[in-house]
Design a protein around this motif. Structure first.
Motif, PDB file in Angstrom:
ATOM      1  N   THR A 208      -2.467  13.225  13.683  1.00  0.00           N
ATOM      2  CA  THR A 208      -3.259  14.218  12.961  1.00  0.00           C
ATOM      3  C   THR A 208      -2.313  15.325  12.525  1.00  0.00           C
ATOM      4  O   THR A 208      -1.664  15.956  13.357  1.00  0.00           O
ATOM      5  N   TRP A 209      -2.224  15.543  11.227  1.00  0.00           N
ATOM      6  CA  TRP A 209      -1.289  16.513  10.660  1.00  0.00           C
ATOM      7  C   TRP A 209      -1.910  17.905  10.667  1.00  0.00           C
ATOM      8  O   TRP A 209      -3.074  18.089  11.006  1.00  0.00           O
ATOM      9  N   GLU A 210      -1.139  18.897  10.272  1.00  0.00           N
ATOM     10  CA  GLU A 210      -1.561  20.304  10.273  1.00  0.00           C
ATOM     11  C   GLU A 210      -2.790  20.558   9.404  1.00  0.00           C
ATOM     12  O   GLU A 210      -3.543  21.493   9.654  1.00  0.00           O
ATOM     13  N   ASP A 211      -2.997  19.732   8.390  1.00  0.00           N
ATOM     14  CA  ASP A 211      -4.143  19.916   7.499  1.00  0.00           C
ATOM     15  C   ASP A 211      -5.425  19.280   8.050  1.00  0.00           C
ATOM     16  O   ASP A 211      -6.464  19.313   7.410  1.00  0.00           O
ATOM     17  N   GLY A 212      -5.344  18.684   9.253  1.00  0.00           N
ATOM     18  CA  GLY A 212      -6.502  18.076   9.889  1.00  0.00           C
ATOM     19  C   GLY A 212      -6.722  16.614   9.536  1.00  0.00           C
ATOM     20  O   GLY A 212      -7.577  15.969  10.124  1.00  0.00           O
TER      21      GLY A 212
ATOM     22  N   ASN B 255       0.841  -1.187   0.000  1.00  0.00           N
ATOM     23  CA  ASN B 255       0.000   0.000   0.000  1.00  0.00           C
ATOM     24  C   ASN B 255       0.885   1.249   0.000  1.00  0.00           C
ATOM     25  O   ASN B 255       1.584   1.524   0.971  1.00  0.00           O
ATOM     26  N   TYR B 256       0.874   2.009  -1.087  1.00  0.00           N
ATOM     27  CA  TYR B 256       1.685   3.222  -1.235  1.00  0.00           C
ATOM     28  C   TYR B 256       0.807   4.418  -0.877  1.00  0.00           C
ATOM     29  O   TYR B 256      -0.152   4.719  -1.573  1.00  0.00           O
ATOM     30  N   ARG B 257       1.126   5.073   0.253  1.00  0.00           N
ATOM     31  CA  ARG B 257       0.266   6.134   0.755  1.00  0.00           C
ATOM     32  C   ARG B 257       1.093   7.227   1.404  1.00  0.00           C
ATOM     33  O   ARG B 257       2.291   7.065   1.598  1.00  0.00           O
ATOM     34  N   GLU B 258       0.424   8.319   1.774  1.00  0.00           N
ATOM     35  CA  GLU B 258       1.106   9.404   2.470  1.00  0.00           C
ATOM     36  C   GLU B 258       1.339   9.006   3.923  1.00  0.00           C
ATOM     37  O   GLU B 258       0.452   8.451   4.574  1.00  0.00           O
ATOM     38  N   VAL B 259       2.559   9.287   4.412  1.00  0.00           N
ATOM     39  CA  VAL B 259       2.973   8.909   5.757  1.00  0.00           C
ATOM     40  C   VAL B 259       3.726  10.088   6.374  1.00  0.00           C
ATOM     41  O   VAL B 259       4.427  10.819   5.674  1.00  0.00           O
ATOM     42  N   VAL B 260       3.596  10.271   7.686  1.00  0.00           N
ATOM     43  CA  VAL B 260       4.349  11.299   8.398  1.00  0.00           C
ATOM     44  C   VAL B 260       5.560  10.635   9.037  1.00  0.00           C
ATOM     45  O   VAL B 260       5.423   9.650   9.763  1.00  0.00           O
ATOM     46  N   PHE B 261       6.744  11.158   8.749  1.00  0.00           N
ATOM     47  CA  PHE B 261       7.975  10.722   9.404  1.00  0.00           C
ATOM     48  C   PHE B 261       8.326  11.768  10.447  1.00  0.00           C
ATOM     49  O   PHE B 261       8.400  12.957  10.134  1.00  0.00           O
ATOM     50  N   GLN B 262       8.560  11.330  11.689  1.00  0.00           N
ATOM     51  CA  GLN B 262       8.860  12.248  12.778  1.00  0.00           C
ATOM     52  C   GLN B 262      10.233  11.912  13.348  1.00  0.00           C
ATOM     53  O   GLN B 262      10.471  10.783  13.775  1.00  0.00           O
ATOM     54  N   ASP B 263      11.119  12.902  13.351  1.00  0.00           N
ATOM     55  CA  ASP B 263      12.455  12.759  13.922  1.00  0.00           C
ATOM     56  C   ASP B 263      12.334  12.966  15.424  1.00  0.00           C
ATOM     57  O   ASP B 263      12.020  14.061  15.882  1.00  0.00           O
ATOM     58  N   ILE B 264      12.598  11.924  16.209  1.00  0.00           N
ATOM     59  CA  ILE B 264      12.436  12.031  17.658  1.00  0.00           C
ATOM     60  C   ILE B 264      13.572  12.818  18.311  1.00  0.00           C
ATOM     61  O   ILE B 264      13.414  13.316  19.417  1.00  0.00           O
ATOM     62  N   ALA B 265      14.696  12.970  17.620  1.00  0.00           N
ATOM     63  CA  ALA B 265      15.817  13.713  18.176  1.00  0.00           C
ATOM     64  C   ALA B 265      15.590  15.222  18.111  1.00  0.00           C
ATOM     65  O   ALA B 265      16.021  15.958  18.999  1.00  0.00           O
TER      66      ALA B 265
END
Length: 86
Positions: free
Chosen positions: A36-40, A8-18
């Protein structure tokens, strides 16, 4: 094309924990967490330890080693052993 064999190729949020830096991109990575991203909209969340915001190469905090110093230390430590025998 065969059905149900492709990930499944989809939009994903990557978050740098550092550095608490996040970005949205497309990926096939599997994850159970969501955010929940900035766009809601709600996106799958992948937490990473290093990104372009925290990697030493991209932040300019990289320590550069000189190879000349290594060679000199090798020759000093091993002396004649570093030379080739004929």
């Amino acid at each position: 094309m065969k059905k149900d064999i492709h990930p499944n190729y989809r939009e994903v949020v990557f978050q740098d924990i550092a550095s608490d830096f996040s970005f949205v991109t497309r990926s096939t990575v599997r994850t159970d967490e969501t955010i929940t991203w900035e766009d809601g909209k709600e996106y799958p969340l992948v937490k990473v330890e290093v990104s372009s915001n925290s990697h030493p190469f991209y932040t300019g905090k990289q320590r550069v080693l000189t190879s000349g110093g290594r060679v000199d230390r090798f020759k000093q430590k091993y002396g004649r052993l570093g030379k080739t025998r004929q």
